[in-house]
Design a protein around this motif. Structure first.
Motif, short mmCIF file in Angstrom:
data_model
loop_
_atom_site.label_atom_id
_atom_site.label_comp_id
_atom_site.label_asym_id
_atom_site.label_seq_id
_atom_site.Cartn_x
_atom_site.Cartn_y
_atom_site.Cartn_z
N GLU A 75 67.68 43.39 25.47
CA GLU A 75 67.37 43.94 26.43
C GLU A 75 65.86 44.30 26.34
N LYS A 76 65.66 45.30 25.04
CA LYS A 76 64.19 45.67 25.04
C LYS A 76 63.15 44.52 24.72
N THR A 77 63.56 43.49 24.29
CA THR A 77 62.61 42.12 24.09
C THR A 77 62.50 41.70 25.44
N SER B 153 60.56 33.11 34.17
CA SER B 153 61.87 32.71 34.34
C SER B 153 62.55 32.47 32.88
N LEU B 154 63.81 33.39 32.94
CA LEU B 154 64.60 33.34 31.90
C LEU B 154 65.92 32.66 32.23
N LYS B 155 65.85 31.42 32.76
CA LYS B 155 66.80 30.54 32.99
C LYS B 155 67.19 30.03 31.80
N GLY B 156 68.67 29.69 31.56
CA GLY B 156 68.81 28.98 30.19
C GLY B 156 69.19 29.82 29.14
N ILE C 16 57.90 35.12 23.75
CA ILE C 16 59.02 35.92 23.65
C ILE C 16 60.24 35.25 24.43
N ARG C 17 59.66 34.65 25.52
CA ARG C 17 60.95 33.65 26.35
C ARG C 17 61.56 32.69 25.19
N ASP C 18 60.58 32.03 24.25
CA ASP C 18 60.97 31.08 23.32
C ASP C 18 62.02 31.59 22.13
N ASP C 19 61.53 32.93 21.89
CA ASP C 19 62.26 33.54 20.94
C ASP C 19 63.63 33.97 21.35
N LEU C 20 63.73 34.36 22.74
CA LEU C 20 65.20 34.56 23.23
C LEU C 20 65.94 33.23 23.26
N THR D 108 69.67 21.96 25.16
CA THR D 108 68.83 21.24 26.31
C THR D 108 67.53 21.90 26.95
N GLU D 109 67.51 23.19 26.53
CA GLU D 109 66.19 23.85 26.95
C GLU D 109 64.98 23.92 25.97
N THR D 110 65.57 24.09 24.74
CA THR D 110 64.41 24.31 23.55
C THR D 110 64.13 22.80 22.99
#
Length: 359
Positions: A314-316, A353-356, A240-244, A252-254
């Motif tokens: 938000e839901k995800t 962490s949802l940083k990035g 899910i983090r990867d999807d976001l 630079t993050e992905t």
């Protein structure tokens, strides 16, 4: 996150060093001269900066379950094989997604096309070369597994998990392709969860944990169930983090273009949540953009805005947080040595962490 970060700082150089030494030997001992430059390309491609999550999880598991004297030097060879398998899958992924970049450099099929020279080169031929080079990487990974000085029983058990890892990941990729570009609109709503389990939860967390476990000690069905209870929600949160990141993150993050998921028409949980939230008019407007074979930059920006307005982000993100809590609650049930607990606590913190991600 410090426990996992410190573990990473110690072992990433060893994993990368093993891969580098392996390919130096392959270049030196190549059976034919033309192989040498391709081995150098594979070494460069496989050694690009990355998080090395899967081999690190395998090593952390081995270290955390191995009682008595451990042999991390030989375990690192197996971890390097796991990382090479990740490179193998990335080559396939970039061809499937028609992505031209990976980890700050050209995708392997682009490198192959440049090496073939004599423009205009045939990109289908370049992709064909890259597919075969991926087979070479697979063979190289098996060679590393064969080279590790471990007992045959441990090697057999490791290879059993190793094989399951990549078979299940392949089935996840098949389902993902079927679901892309609108192909999954009529599929069961839990299909994005199934893909996430096969391609990420199993591949990134559960199977690497099991690899380390089978290397470290005897079979233990109860412990394997405890591993699953921890690994699957953590792996789902990772996806899910990867999807976001795939929609709202920076390249630079992905390590790949930031619009790749929307451009490909990937049916992720984020997209499913957005479609479910729209009224009929909003759904029609979104799907017109999402299913378009040629997506423009303006269209991608509009899709991002519609996803935000739907509340899907938000839901995800809330589902991500729920899964993190589930994984954190399951961690104490693992029979890890005390020294390994901070490493896995740090892993949970890193996935949390949802940083990035910027909405």
């Amino acid at each position: 996150m410090d426990g996992f970060l410190n573990f990473s700082k110690e072992y990433i150089p060893l994993i990368d060093g093993c891969i580098s030494s392996f390919y130096k030997s392959k270049v030196k001992n190549a059976a034919f001269p033309f192989m040498k430059h391709y081995y150098r390309d594979l070494a460069a491609y496989s050694s690009r900066p990355g998080k090395r999550v899967r081999p690190l999880v395998m090593l952390a598991s081995y270290s955390g379950y191995k009682k008595g004297k451990s042999d991390m030097e030989e375990a690192v060879k197996l971890a390097a094989a796991v990382e090479l398998m990740h490179s193998f899958l990335l080559v396939q992924d970039d061809i499937i997604d028609r992505s031209e970049s990976r980890r700050g450099g050209s995708a392997l099929h682009v490198m192959a096309g440049e090496r073939m020279g004599r423009p205009p080169f045939d990109m289908s031929s370049a992709a064909g070369v890259a597919v075969v080079l991926a087979d070479v990487i697979f063979s190289n990974a098996l060679e590393l597994v064969a080279s590790a000085e471990i007992c045959n029983r441990a090697r057999r058990r490791f290879l059993s998990v190793f094989a399951s890892t990549y078979e299940m990941t392949a089935w996840g990729q098949v389902l993902d392709i079927e679901m892309s570009s609108g192909g999954g609109l009529d599929s069961p709503k839990d299909t994005p969860f199934t893909i996430s389990k096969l391609k990420t939860a199993y591949y990134t967390i559960m199977y690497p944990l099991l690899m380390g476990r089978v290397l470290a000690g005897p079979d233990d069905a109860a412990e394997e169930e405890a591993i699953r209870a921890f690994a699957i929600p953590l792996g789902m949160a990772f996806q899910i983090r990867d999807d976001l990141l795939g929609v709202f993150g920076a390249e630079t993050e992905t390590g790949k273009p930031s619009d790749s998921d929307l451009a490909e028409g990937k049916m992720t949980l984020l997209i499913q949540n957005a479609i479910d939230a729209f009224d009929s008019r909003g759904k029609e407007a979104f799907l017109k953009l999402f299913l378009s074979p040629r997506k423009t930059e303006a269209g991608v920006k509009k899709m991002r805005r519609l996803i935000i307005e739907s509340g899907a982000h938000e839901k995800t993100a809330a589902e991500h947080d729920r899964l993190i809590e589930e994984a954190a609650a399951a961690l104490p049930s693992l029979s890890l040595l005390k020294k390994a607990v901070p490493v896995f606590q740090g892993l949970v913190g890193a996935v949390a962490s949802l940083k990035g991600i910027s909405y």
